[in-house]
Design a protein around this motif. Structure first.
Motif, PDB file in Angstrom:
ATOM      1  N   LYS A  23      -6.832  10.110  -8.490  1.00  0.00           N
ATOM      2  CA  LYS A  23      -7.244  10.060  -7.083  1.00  0.00           C
ATOM      3  C   LYS A  23      -8.114   8.834  -6.819  1.00  0.00           C
ATOM      4  CE  LYS A  23      -9.586  12.757  -3.515  1.00  0.00           C
ATOM      5  NZ  LYS A  23     -10.389  13.983  -3.216  1.00  0.00           N
ATOM      6  N   GLN A  24      -9.027   8.528  -7.737  1.00  0.00           N
ATOM      7  CA  GLN A  24      -9.898   7.362  -7.570  1.00  0.00           C
ATOM      8  C   GLN A  24      -9.085   6.076  -7.514  1.00  0.00           C
ATOM      9  OE1 GLN A  24     -12.999   7.100 -10.513  1.00  0.00           O
ATOM     10  NE2 GLN A  24     -13.684   5.085  -9.840  1.00  0.00           N
ATOM     11  N   ASN A  84       0.808  -1.222   0.000  1.00  0.00           N
ATOM     12  CA  ASN A  84       0.000   0.000   0.000  1.00  0.00           C
ATOM     13  C   ASN A  84       0.842   1.274   0.000  1.00  0.00           C
ATOM     14  OD1 ASN A  84       0.963  -0.044   2.634  1.00  0.00           O
ATOM     15  ND2 ASN A  84      -0.971   0.691   3.523  1.00  0.00           N
ATOM     16  N   ILE A 122      -5.994   5.724  -6.537  1.00  0.00           N
ATOM     17  CA  ILE A 122      -5.282   5.711  -5.257  1.00  0.00           C
ATOM     18  C   ILE A 122      -6.207   5.291  -4.120  1.00  0.00           C
ATOM     19  CG2 ILE A 122      -4.162   7.208  -3.543  1.00  0.00           C
ATOM     20  CD1 ILE A 122      -3.075   8.816  -6.022  1.00  0.00           C
ATOM     21  N   GLU A 123      -7.413   5.866  -4.097  1.00  0.00           N
ATOM     22  CA  GLU A 123      -8.338   5.574  -3.007  1.00  0.00           C
ATOM     23  C   GLU A 123      -8.907   4.167  -3.101  1.00  0.00           C
ATOM     24  OE1 GLU A 123     -11.103   8.807  -3.294  1.00  0.00           O
ATOM     25  OE2 GLU A 123      -9.832  10.157  -2.094  1.00  0.00           O
ATOM     26  N   GLU A 124      -9.227   3.711  -4.321  1.00  0.00           N
ATOM     27  CA  GLU A 124      -9.789   2.368  -4.477  1.00  0.00           C
ATOM     28  C   GLU A 124      -8.794   1.287  -4.078  1.00  0.00           C
ATOM     29  OE1 GLU A 124     -11.147   2.091  -8.468  1.00  0.00           O
ATOM     30  OE2 GLU A 124     -13.073   3.068  -8.050  1.00  0.00           O
ATOM     31  N   ASN A 177      -1.165   4.540   0.181  1.00  0.00           N
ATOM     32  CA  ASN A 177      -0.630   5.612   1.019  1.00  0.00           C
ATOM     33  C   ASN A 177       0.448   6.347   0.218  1.00  0.00           C
ATOM     34  OD1 ASN A 177       0.315   7.237   3.135  1.00  0.00           O
ATOM     35  ND2 ASN A 177       1.658   5.619   3.908  1.00  0.00           N
ATOM     36  N   LYS A 200      -6.473   1.781  -1.836  1.00  0.00           N
ATOM     37  CA  LYS A 200      -6.069   2.085  -0.458  1.00  0.00           C
ATOM     38  C   LYS A 200      -4.558   2.347  -0.360  1.00  0.00           C
ATOM     39  CE  LYS A 200      -9.851  -0.486   1.723  1.00  0.00           C
ATOM     40  NZ  LYS A 200     -10.634  -0.652   0.479  1.00  0.00           N
ATOM     41  N   ASP A 219      -4.911  17.243  -1.764  1.00  0.00           N
ATOM     42  CA  ASP A 219      -5.674  16.051  -1.378  1.00  0.00           C
ATOM     43  C   ASP A 219      -4.900  15.055  -0.526  1.00  0.00           C
ATOM     44  OD1 ASP A 219      -7.793  17.122  -2.748  1.00  0.00           O
ATOM     45  OD2 ASP A 219      -7.575  15.839  -4.505  1.00  0.00           O
ATOM     46  N   PHE A 220      -3.559  15.080  -0.613  1.00  0.00           N
ATOM     47  CA  PHE A 220      -2.770  14.109   0.135  1.00  0.00           C
ATOM     48  C   PHE A 220      -1.713  14.742   1.035  1.00  0.00           C
ATOM     49  CE2 PHE A 220      -4.196  11.762  -3.685  1.00  0.00           C
ATOM     50  CZ  PHE A 220      -4.966  10.808  -3.044  1.00  0.00           C
TER      51      PHE A 220
END
Length: 211
Positions: free
Chosen positions: A41-42, A22, A44-46, A50, A48, A73-74
């Motif tokens: 971004k999607q 991750n 990265i978030e999907e 870091n 999970k 955002d990060f």
């Protein structure tokens, strides 16, 4: 190791998200707008992920459009070679000259400068910084030996090389960087450039007309 490529902005710049487990880094975030940023971004978030680093092979405007989003955002500020700091501060001028419009976003200050020979750990991956001036004074390539992969920015392309006629560029320096720093890597090294398709060191040694 996972590598995800996003083709960004009007110039078709390659933005890379690399990860081990991750732990992840964004290389050359050129996302031009919220519309181009959202798929990154999607992803990265999907998954999970870091985000640990925003690494820059160089600081031409088409490679830094998205740094505003990365910080917003990060909370991650970029890292690039100190010799590219002046280009970074002149992003508005270069964008006006090349695109006829001002640079659209505030640029975050760097969190640190990359240095030749530096090793950056990302999960179990060791990313080596190789200074390759010529396209820009502070251009670097990012080499991951255990994966036989190098991110070459705009220094080396499939069948071509980066422009050397822009401020800070120099043809002889760029050719020397490629021959002395990149062509000494193993020939099976897969090269992920700042624009266009992947290639290998062996392929460029054999068929690159500039070399």
């Amino acid at each position: 190791m996972q590598i995800k490529t996003f083709v960004s902005n009007p110039i078709g710049e390659n933005t890379y998200v690399i990860s081990d487990g991750n732990e992840a880094a964004i290389i050359d975030c050129g996302a031009y707008s919220e519309r181009q940023w959202q798929p990154i971004k999607q992803y990265i978030e999907e998954n999970k992920l870091n985000i640990r680093y925003a690494l820059q092979t160089h600081t031409h405007f088409d490679h830094i459009y998205g740094l505003h989003f990365v910080e917003r955002d990060f909370g991650i500020k970029p890292m690039f070679h100190a010799l590219d700091h002046e280009l970074y501060t002149l992003a508005n001028d270069s964008t006006m000259a090349m695109m006829g419009e001002p640079f659209p976003y505030p640029l975050p200050s760097p969190c640190d400068y990359l240095k030749d020979g530096q090793h950056i750990m990302l999960g179990s991956l060791c990313i080596e910084v190789i200074h390759t001036p010529g396209h820009t004074p502070g251009g670097v390539c990012l080499y991951i030996e255990q994966e036989s992969i190098a991110f070459s920015g705009d220094t080396l392309f499939a069948g071509s090389i980066g422009r050397y006629d822009l401020p800070g560029g120099d043809f002889e320096t760029e050719i020397s960087s490629i021959r002395e720093r990149l062509f000494t890597l193993p020939e099976n090294t897969v090269v992920y450039p700042g624009h266009g398709p992947c290639t290998t060191i062996a392929r460029e040694k054999m068929g690159n007309a500039y070399l």
